[in-house]
Scaffold this motif. Structure first.
Motif, PDB file in Angstrom:
ATOM      1  N   PHE A 200       0.840  -1.200   0.000  1.00  0.00           N
ATOM      2  CA  PHE A 200       0.000   0.000   0.000  1.00  0.00           C
ATOM      3  C   PHE A 200       0.884   1.262   0.000  1.00  0.00           C
ATOM      4  O   PHE A 200       1.068   1.918   1.037  1.00  0.00           O
ATOM      5  CB  PHE A 200      -0.926   0.008   1.209  1.00  0.00           C
ATOM      6  CG  PHE A 200      -1.799  -1.214   1.315  1.00  0.00           C
ATOM      7  CD1 PHE A 200      -2.829  -1.445   0.408  1.00  0.00           C
ATOM      8  CD2 PHE A 200      -1.569  -2.159   2.311  1.00  0.00           C
ATOM      9  CE1 PHE A 200      -3.637  -2.573   0.498  1.00  0.00           C
ATOM     10  CE2 PHE A 200      -2.370  -3.288   2.417  1.00  0.00           C
ATOM     11  CZ  PHE A 200      -3.398  -3.502   1.505  1.00  0.00           C
ATOM     12  N   PRO A 201       1.430   1.624  -1.150  1.00  0.00           N
ATOM     13  CA  PRO A 201       2.376   2.760  -1.216  1.00  0.00           C
ATOM     14  C   PRO A 201       1.747   4.107  -0.893  1.00  0.00           C
ATOM     15  O   PRO A 201       2.480   5.062  -0.584  1.00  0.00           O
ATOM     16  CB  PRO A 201       2.877   2.713  -2.660  1.00  0.00           C
ATOM     17  CG  PRO A 201       1.817   1.982  -3.422  1.00  0.00           C
ATOM     18  CD  PRO A 201       1.245   0.984  -2.474  1.00  0.00           C
ATOM     19  N   ASN A 202       0.426   4.221  -0.945  1.00  0.00           N
ATOM     20  CA  ASN A 202      -0.220   5.501  -0.654  1.00  0.00           C
ATOM     21  C   ASN A 202      -0.397   5.743   0.841  1.00  0.00           C
ATOM     22  O   ASN A 202      -0.728   6.862   1.247  1.00  0.00           O
ATOM     23  CB  ASN A 202      -1.589   5.581  -1.340  1.00  0.00           C
ATOM     24  CG  ASN A 202      -1.475   5.628  -2.848  1.00  0.00           C
ATOM     25  OD1 ASN A 202      -0.489   6.141  -3.390  1.00  0.00           O
ATOM     26  ND2 ASN A 202      -2.451   5.079  -3.538  1.00  0.00           N
ATOM     27  N   SER A 203      -0.210   4.700   1.657  1.00  0.00           N
ATOM     28  CA  SER A 203      -0.360   4.851   3.103  1.00  0.00           C
ATOM     29  C   SER A 203       0.982   5.098   3.765  1.00  0.00           C
ATOM     30  O   SER A 203       2.044   4.847   3.190  1.00  0.00           O
ATOM     31  CB  SER A 203      -1.033   3.602   3.695  1.00  0.00           C
ATOM     32  OG  SER A 203      -2.410   3.562   3.372  1.00  0.00           O
ATOM     33  N   ARG A 204       0.911   5.576   5.016  1.00  0.00           N
ATOM     34  CA  ARG A 204       2.106   5.926   5.783  1.00  0.00           C
ATOM     35  C   ARG A 204       2.173   5.004   7.012  1.00  0.00           C
ATOM     36  O   ARG A 204       1.208   4.931   7.783  1.00  0.00           O
ATOM     37  CB  ARG A 204       2.045   7.393   6.184  1.00  0.00           C
ATOM     38  CG  ARG A 204       2.002   8.319   4.954  1.00  0.00           C
ATOM     39  CD  ARG A 204       1.399   9.669   5.272  1.00  0.00           C
ATOM     40  NE  ARG A 204      -0.014   9.594   5.682  1.00  0.00           N
ATOM     41  CZ  ARG A 204      -1.033   9.468   4.836  1.00  0.00           C
ATOM     42  NH1 ARG A 204      -0.818   9.386   3.523  1.00  0.00           N
ATOM     43  NH2 ARG A 204      -2.271   9.434   5.291  1.00  0.00           N
ATOM     44  N   PHE A 205       3.304   4.359   7.200  1.00  0.00           N
ATOM     45  CA  PHE A 205       3.432   3.319   8.215  1.00  0.00           C
ATOM     46  C   PHE A 205       4.510   3.676   9.235  1.00  0.00           C
ATOM     47  O   PHE A 205       5.605   4.124   8.879  1.00  0.00           O
ATOM     48  CB  PHE A 205       3.767   1.978   7.560  1.00  0.00           C
ATOM     49  CG  PHE A 205       2.709   1.505   6.610  1.00  0.00           C
ATOM     50  CD1 PHE A 205       1.667   0.704   7.049  1.00  0.00           C
ATOM     51  CD2 PHE A 205       2.733   1.887   5.268  1.00  0.00           C
ATOM     52  CE1 PHE A 205       0.677   0.283   6.177  1.00  0.00           C
ATOM     53  CE2 PHE A 205       1.751   1.456   4.385  1.00  0.00           C
ATOM     54  CZ  PHE A 205       0.720   0.651   4.844  1.00  0.00           C
ATOM     55  N   THR A 206       4.177   3.451  10.505  1.00  0.00           N
ATOM     56  CA  THR A 206       5.097   3.717  11.614  1.00  0.00           C
ATOM     57  C   THR A 206       5.187   2.485  12.508  1.00  0.00           C
ATOM     58  O   THR A 206       4.162   1.856  12.809  1.00  0.00           O
ATOM     59  CB  THR A 206       4.613   4.921  12.453  1.00  0.00           C
ATOM     60  OG1 THR A 206       4.511   6.075  11.614  1.00  0.00           O
ATOM     61  CG2 THR A 206       5.557   5.192  13.611  1.00  0.00           C
ATOM     62  N   GLY A 207       6.402   2.146  12.931  1.00  0.00           N
ATOM     63  CA  GLY A 207       6.593   1.048  13.865  1.00  0.00           C
ATOM     64  C   GLY A 207       7.345   1.507  15.088  1.00  0.00           C
ATOM     65  O   GLY A 207       8.386   2.175  14.971  1.00  0.00           O
ATOM     66  N   TYR A 208       6.820   1.179  16.281  1.00  0.00           N
ATOM     67  CA  TYR A 208       7.495   1.481  17.542  1.00  0.00           C
ATOM     68  C   TYR A 208       7.889   0.179  18.221  1.00  0.00           C
ATOM     69  O   TYR A 208       7.114  -0.785  18.252  1.00  0.00           O
ATOM     70  CB  TYR A 208       6.577   2.245  18.499  1.00  0.00           C
ATOM     71  CG  TYR A 208       6.168   3.629  18.066  1.00  0.00           C
ATOM     72  CD1 TYR A 208       7.012   4.445  17.325  1.00  0.00           C
ATOM     73  CD2 TYR A 208       4.919   4.142  18.421  1.00  0.00           C
ATOM     74  CE1 TYR A 208       6.628   5.730  16.950  1.00  0.00           C
ATOM     75  CE2 TYR A 208       4.517   5.417  18.055  1.00  0.00           C
ATOM     76  CZ  TYR A 208       5.372   6.206  17.313  1.00  0.00           C
ATOM     77  OH  TYR A 208       4.977   7.467  16.932  1.00  0.00           O
ATOM     78  N   ASP A 209       9.081   0.151  18.793  1.00  0.00           N
ATOM     79  CA  ASP A 209       9.489  -0.979  19.622  1.00  0.00           C
ATOM     80  C   ASP A 209      10.500  -0.491  20.651  1.00  0.00           C
ATOM     81  O   ASP A 209      11.260   0.450  20.391  1.00  0.00           O
ATOM     82  CB  ASP A 209      10.093  -2.104  18.784  1.00  0.00           C
ATOM     83  CG  ASP A 209      10.108  -3.434  19.525  1.00  0.00           C
ATOM     84  OD1 ASP A 209       9.145  -4.207  19.346  1.00  0.00           O
ATOM     85  OD2 ASP A 209      11.060  -3.692  20.281  1.00  0.00           O
ATOM     86  N   LEU A 210      10.513  -1.156  21.790  1.00  0.00           N
ATOM     87  CA  LEU A 210      11.405  -0.769  22.879  1.00  0.00           C
ATOM     88  C   LEU A 210      12.866  -1.080  22.582  1.00  0.00           C
ATOM     89  O   LEU A 210      13.767  -0.395  23.079  1.00  0.00           O
ATOM     90  CB  LEU A 210      10.966  -1.497  24.164  1.00  0.00           C
ATOM     91  CG  LEU A 210      11.774  -1.268  25.434  1.00  0.00           C
ATOM     92  CD1 LEU A 210      11.675   0.190  25.867  1.00  0.00           C
ATOM     93  CD2 LEU A 210      11.281  -2.185  26.550  1.00  0.00           C
TER      94      LEU A 210
END
Length: 360
Positions: A200-210
């Motif tokens: 899904f290139p039109n969406s914006r993705f964020t990942g958080y991890d400790l």
């Protein structure tokens, strides 16, 4: 007249039967550790690709020491995993056994989880101290933990992400096609998020991890893939308080071992925009011990809980709810967080996990 109760007579047959059972447990535990070694060295993949072969031929193909391979093969034969032809001195991994032990296993690679047994052994001395003090450990204290979890995610979440997992949330794929903001909280090495970013290139993705090592791996993987629509950030989600930022939030097997799961779920609820959806996967056992006798691999999961999930939560000063915190607990926390609706789903082919779709 005696004033003390007499000890009950020992049922010797029952005692001997139980001792035999314990012997079987010890034998299986030893085989499990060797399963982990075989998986890490690629030996099951080599065996699956070869006809019945000698230990020398197997070792040569695997580029390993023949003497060690031969001893490992003996364990596999005694464990009923590999067959042995004494006349030809050849070893074979039947196709029916390879079906759950190789990296391309159609039934899923159960050897991945043998690594957890080996990991518990490595952590034994530190766990003994935890039992005495009541304290916990940190994620970074566990060697190769994120590699193990990435392998788990790589066969339980990623392969079915688009055909099974995302369709649990009606309309979410269509929204991601248009373009929305997505968060994966506790993303580990980011495999699921990277696959979504590709699709899904039109969406914006964020990942958080400790954990910094997991985030470093995820960012490097995204860079190599040339993805500009995904970013990963090391972040302690304790007290997480972003407001109305994301349209879709996921967690994959990441909530039960947090310091304060209820606070995290509440924080994720607050981070959703109006109309947002939270998809939560976690272990599907019951909060009641007596309900888990028939739950798949319940003993294994309680062992993982004792050695890792409970321990890392306590290490953060948390509640230590553990792996088997229970779907009832998870559902209650989602409802307490104020979601408009909470739907619980169990996939027919995966009775070990539970999925919740919670809508703002």
């Amino acid at each position: 007249m005696s004033l003390t109760a007499e000890a009950p007579a020992l049922d010797m047959a029952g005692a001997e039967a139980f001792a035999e059972n314990v012997g079987g447990v010890l034998n299986s535990g030893a085989v499990a550790v060797m399963l982990s070694i075989g998986h890490r060295l690629g030996l099951f993949d080599v065996l699956a690709a070869l006809p019945p072969s000698t230990s020398a031929a197997i070792a040569e193909r695997a580029e390993l020491s023949e003497r060690y391979v031969r001893e490992w093969l003996a364990v596999m034969v005694m464990g009923g995993i590999v067959t042995y032809n004494p006349a030809a001195k050849t070893y074979d991994l039947p196709a029916e056994h390879a079906a759950c032990l190789t990296r391309e296993a159609p039934l899923g690679n159960l050897a991945v989880y043998a690594q957890a047994i080996a990991l518990i052994g490595q952590m034994q001395e530190r766990l003994l101290a935890c039992f005495e003090t009541g304290e916990g450990l940190a994620y970074g204290d566990y060697p190769c933990f994120h590699q193990f979890m990435a392998e788990d995610s790589g066969q339980t979440v990623v392969p079915q992400l688009f055909d099974v997992v995302l369709p649990l949330v009606e309309g979410i794929a269509e929204r991601m096609e248009i373009g929305i903001d997505v968060l994966d909280a506790g993303c580990g090495r980011g495999l699921a998020l990277i696959e979504m970013a590709k699709r899904f290139p039109n969406s914006r993705f964020t990942g958080y991890d400790l954990c910094a090592d997991a985030i470093e791996f995820a960012n490097e993987t995204a860079r190599k893939a040339g993805l500009a629509n995904v970013r990963f950030e090391q972040r302690d989600l304790t007290g997480y308080g972003e407001k109305s930022r994301f349209d879709f939030i996921t967690t994959f097997d990441a909530v039960h071992d947090q310091k304060d799961p209820q606070a995290l779920i509440g924080g994720l609820r607050g981070a959703l925009k109006p109309g947002g959806v939270y998809l939560m996967q976690d272990i599907g056992g019951s909060a009641k011990l007596e309900n888990n006798h028939d739950f798949p691999m319940a003993g294994f999961l309680y062992a993982i809980s004792c050695a890792h999930c409970t321990t890392v939560s306590l290490g953060q000063g948390g509640l230590g709810l553990g792996t088997m915190w229970g779907w009832e607990t998870a559902k209650g926390m989602l409802e307490a967080a104020g979601f408009r609706s909470v739907e619980r789903l169990v996939l027919p082919h995966d009775p070990m996990n539970v999925w919740f779709v919670a809508r703002v």
